[in-house]
Design a protein around this motif. Structure first.
Motif, PDB file in Angstrom:
ATOM      1  N   SER A 175       5.548 -43.755  27.635  1.00 52.44           N
ATOM      2  CA  SER A 175       6.200 -42.593  28.239  1.00 52.44           C
ATOM      3  C   SER A 175       6.944 -42.939  29.531  1.00 52.44           C
ATOM      4  O   SER A 175       7.590 -42.066  30.111  1.00 52.44           O
ATOM      5  CB  SER A 175       5.152 -41.518  28.546  1.00 52.44           C
ATOM      6  OG  SER A 175       4.210 -42.012  29.487  1.00 52.44           O
ATOM      7  N   CYS A 235       9.975 -40.622  31.393  1.00 52.64           N
ATOM      8  CA  CYS A 235       9.676 -40.041  32.712  1.00 52.64           C
ATOM      9  C   CYS A 235      10.669 -40.545  33.767  1.00 52.64           C
ATOM     10  O   CYS A 235      11.135 -39.768  34.621  1.00 52.64           O
ATOM     11  CB  CYS A 235       8.245 -40.381  33.121  1.00 52.64           C
ATOM     12  SG  CYS A 235       6.978 -39.563  32.137  1.00 52.64           S
ATOM     13  N   VAL A 242       7.505 -32.412  36.040  1.00 51.39           N
ATOM     14  CA  VAL A 242       7.180 -33.088  34.785  1.00 51.39           C
ATOM     15  C   VAL A 242       5.661 -33.210  34.704  1.00 51.39           C
ATOM     16  O   VAL A 242       5.022 -33.768  35.615  1.00 51.39           O
ATOM     17  CB  VAL A 242       7.833 -34.476  34.690  1.00 51.39           C
ATOM     18  CG1 VAL A 242       7.404 -35.169  33.399  1.00 51.39           C
ATOM     19  CG2 VAL A 242       9.354 -34.358  34.758  1.00 51.39           C
ATOM     20  N   ILE A 272       2.545 -34.611  32.330  1.00 50.35           N
ATOM     21  CA  ILE A 272       2.188 -35.500  31.219  1.00 50.35           C
ATOM     22  C   ILE A 272       0.823 -35.058  30.693  1.00 50.35           C
ATOM     23  O   ILE A 272      -0.187 -35.121  31.402  1.00 50.35           O
ATOM     24  CB  ILE A 272       2.140 -36.967  31.669  1.00 50.35           C
ATOM     25  CG1 ILE A 272       3.516 -37.402  32.183  1.00 50.35           C
ATOM     26  CG2 ILE A 272       1.703 -37.866  30.516  1.00 50.35           C
ATOM     27  CD1 ILE A 272       3.532 -38.815  32.730  1.00 50.35           C
ATOM     28  N   ASP A 312       3.293 -43.836  37.950  1.00 49.99           N
ATOM     29  CA  ASP A 312       4.224 -42.730  38.154  1.00 49.99           C
ATOM     30  C   ASP A 312       3.543 -41.714  39.066  1.00 49.99           C
ATOM     31  O   ASP A 312       2.650 -40.976  38.637  1.00 49.99           O
ATOM     32  CB  ASP A 312       4.588 -42.096  36.806  1.00 49.99           C
ATOM     33  CG  ASP A 312       5.644 -41.012  36.954  1.00 49.99           C
ATOM     34  OD1 ASP A 312       6.066 -40.754  38.100  1.00 49.99           O
ATOM     35  OD2 ASP A 312       6.025 -40.415  35.927  1.00 49.99           O
ATOM     36  N   SER A 347       5.031 -37.554  38.504  1.00 49.46           N
ATOM     37  CA  SER A 347       4.596 -36.664  37.421  1.00 49.46           C
ATOM     38  C   SER A 347       3.143 -36.245  37.642  1.00 49.46           C
ATOM     39  O   SER A 347       2.343 -36.965  38.259  1.00 49.46           O
ATOM     40  CB  SER A 347       4.730 -37.363  36.065  1.00 49.46           C
ATOM     41  OG  SER A 347       6.067 -37.765  35.842  1.00 49.46           O
TER      42      SER A 347
END
Length: 644
Positions: free
Chosen positions: A579, A583, A595, A597, A614, A617
């Motif tokens: 992912s 992203c 965003v 996840i 990340d 997110s």
């Protein structure tokens, strides 16, 4: 030592041989083991009373002697009362003969049609036998003329030799007869042998009862010492597991015996009082009999109802009293089975219904009637101990009341079979008792994770994968419809929850637009579909991305659909690094776009975020957390990152 245990538990033949030897030992040594088992279970029943007396200041020995003496005095008194009433009953039985005959005649159905059929069959049989020629005679092989000639010749011969033939037949007749039976009549038994024959059936149970009494006294006097010896026998190196197993057995068996004794005693008292009120003779006897027979699973209560019903039929002049007796037992059984036992027992025994039947058959075969009485406590001990012995865990699975498969495993098994209806039944309980999101998070998501594990491990072929995913989609839709029907029923009843009231207030503003993107495969798409149904119930506009869409197409759809939040749907065990590309492109193009996840059913969110590298997110691991996160974003005064 651990290596030896694993080897033994891993040998099915050794386990089977051990079980066969144990069963043979139980059967051969029943004369010793039956009194021991009775004493152990009586000690379970009497230990709380002895502890209570000892806590009141009475010593160990006086408290034990008092409890045992009072218990067996009560049993002896009840036995004497029952015996005396049975003697009186046997004396009165001849006086009830006429009433029994009348009742049987009243119950005899009208047999006019049957009598006509029987008469017709008899007449036909008689007619056939008259017309049939005699078998085995010379007439079958000769003509009528020959028969008449032979008859004349025979008559003449008979006139001359009649006396001689009769004498010859009388001489030869004993040779054709069967030999007479010769019996050897022995001497009458001596007085000592007669006494042994009389007392034999009585001495055996009395001796077993005496042994049980002595064992009960000594077990109660040294109960802590006996417990320590058992722990030493199981192994001091595994003291924690041995203590846990022994405590579990003691608590379950003690609670079961106490509750069963209280229920059966109340049942016997109600039977005795009810029968005495109805007017059935020897009511105390039938109450004690009902108390005793109710220790037999399933058949005991109905066996206890046979004799009082028979006596009421014999002593009453009509049918009112027998109907009252039958109604008494039916009402008591309904109350005990549906009210008393569920309230007092609960799930304390840990034995399933099928396990109770199997145990009753097995212990009756091994130890006879007394084994049927002890079947439940013995089986409870076996089931509990089998949980702690690796080689006997199959007994806990076969006889225990716990499900062999968890709820997600049952759902996945039904998905493999393509049976959506039963899969809905397995997950419907979560919907009716909890919520739709719980059924998704605790039932469907774990089942999908099992499917993904099997698919990635090569244990599912393509056809099975298609069946699993198609059935899972139907399951998701059916659960959503079931939850909607339940919510509609709640609204009709006038019950509005706080969440619904909040949704009604929030309905005035423009709904939030969410894009759910399945990352790679069908499982991710089903996860996105579940989140879509949950968000739609929260008045959120949801758009679903296509599984086959390219990354650039998904990024462009954010601008085209004017979405406010993007949620990625991932079902393990797919690595989360897949992912990262999506992203990164979303963050580069829409820096302020939230965003989320959704790595469904995974571990801690912080660990997943660290693996993703990340920090922009948000990571959630359940659908419930994803819904809460989206609702929190929708509650912001000004939506950040709104695509224009």
């Amino acid at each position: 030592m651990a290596r030896t245990r694993s080897t033994g538990s891993g040998s099915p033949l050794l386990t089977l041989a051990s079980i066969v030897v144990a069963i043979a030992a139980l059967h051969l040594a029943k004369e010793i083991l039956v009194p021991l088992a009775l004493a152990i279970f009586l000690s379970f029943l009497l230990t709380p009373l002895a502890d209570r007396l000892e806590s009141w200041g009475l010593g160990r020995i006086p408290s034990v002697i008092s409890v045992v003496a009072v218990t067996f005095m009560i049993l002896g008194l009840l036995g004497w009362i029952v015996t005396s009433q049975l003697v009186d009953l046997s004396v009165q039985l001849p006086d009830w003969k006429d009433e029994i005959i009348v009742k049987i005649q009243e119950l005899k159905p009208d047999s006019a049609v049957l009598d006509k059929v029987t008469q017709t069959i008899d007449e036909v049989s008689q007619k056939v036998s008259e017309e049939a020629p005699p078998s085995g005679s010379d007439a079958d092989a000769t003509s009528p003329a020959e028969n008449s000639s032979a008859a004349g010749t025979s008559a003449k011969a008979t006139e001359g030799t009649g006396l001689l033939d009769r004498l010859t037949q009388q001489i030869k007749a004993p040779a054709n007869q069967e030999p007479m039976e010769v019996r050897v009549v022995g001497l009458p038994p001596s007085p000592l042998e007669q006494i042994q024959n009389w007392l034999g059936p009585i001495v055996a149970p009395l001796s077993a009862a005496g042994i049980a009494i002595v064992l009960v006294i000594f077990i109660l006097l040294r109960r802590e010492d006996q417990r320590n010896r058992l722990l030493q026998l199981f192994g001091a190196s595994n003291l924690h597991a041995s203590t846990e197993a022994l405590t579990d057995v003691t608590e379950r068996v003690s609670k079961y015996l106490r509750m069963q004794f209280l229920i059966n005693a109340g049942y016997g008292i109600c039977v005795g009082v009810g029968l005495a009120t109805i007017g059935v003779p020897s009511a105390i006897t039938w109450g004690v009999l009902s108390f005793s027979l109710r220790f037999l699973p399933y058949i005991g209560p109905w066996l206890s109802a046979v004799m009082p019903l028979t006596v009421s039929l014999a002593t009453s002049t009509g049918w009112t009293e027998p109907m009252f007796v039958a109604g008494l037992f039916i009402v008591l059984e309904l109350l005990v089975n549906n009210v008393a036992e569920p309230m007092l027992y609960g799930r304390s025994t840990g034995v399933s219904g099928v396990g109770v039947i199997i145990a009753a058959i097995f212990w009756t075969w091994v130890w006879g009637p007394i084994g049927l009485v002890l079947a439940m406590p013995l089986t409870v001990c076996v089931v509990v101990m089998s949980k702690y012995i690796p080689g006997l865990q199959f007994l806990s699975i076969l006889l225990g009341d716990q499900s062999a498969l968890s709820a997600p495993e049952r759902i996945y098994q039904r998905l493999l079979a393509g049976d959506c209806e039963e899969a809905v039944e397995q997950a419907a309980e979560m919907v009716t008792t909890g919520s739709l999101v719980e059924s998704y998070d605790q039932g469907v998501i774990p089942a999908l994770m099992m499917a993904e594990n099997d698919r990635h491990g090569g244990r599912l072929h393509d056809e099975q994968t298609i069946v699993v995913y198609e059935t899972a989609r139907d399951l998701v839709d059916d659960l959503d419809e079931l939850a909607a029907a339940r919510d509609a029923a709640v609204v009709r009843d006038g019950a509005v929850t706080a969440d619904k009231a909040e949704n009604e207030v929030a309905s005035d503003r423009e709904p939030l637009r969410v894009l759910c993107i399945p990352l790679r495969d069908e499982a991710d798409d089903i996860g996105a579909a579940m989140l879509s149904k949950l968000l739609s119930r929260e008045r959120v506009t949801v758009e679903l991305g296509a599984v086959t869409a390219l990354t650039s197409e998904l990024v462009d759809s954010v601008d085209a659909l004017h979405v406010d939040v993007v949620v990625l749907s991932i079902v393990p065990p797919l690595p989360p690094r897949s992912s990262r590309l999506l992203c990164r492109r979303l963050h580069d193009r829409y820096p302020q776009l939230p965003v989320v996840i959704g790595f469904w059913g995974a571990g801690k969110a912080e660990d997943i975020r660290r693996r993703l590298a990340d920090d922009q997110s948000e990571v959630v691991t359940t659908l419930a957390a994803a819904v809460d996160r989206v609702k929190a974003i929708a509650a912001r005064p000004q939506l950040a990152g709104k695509a224009s």
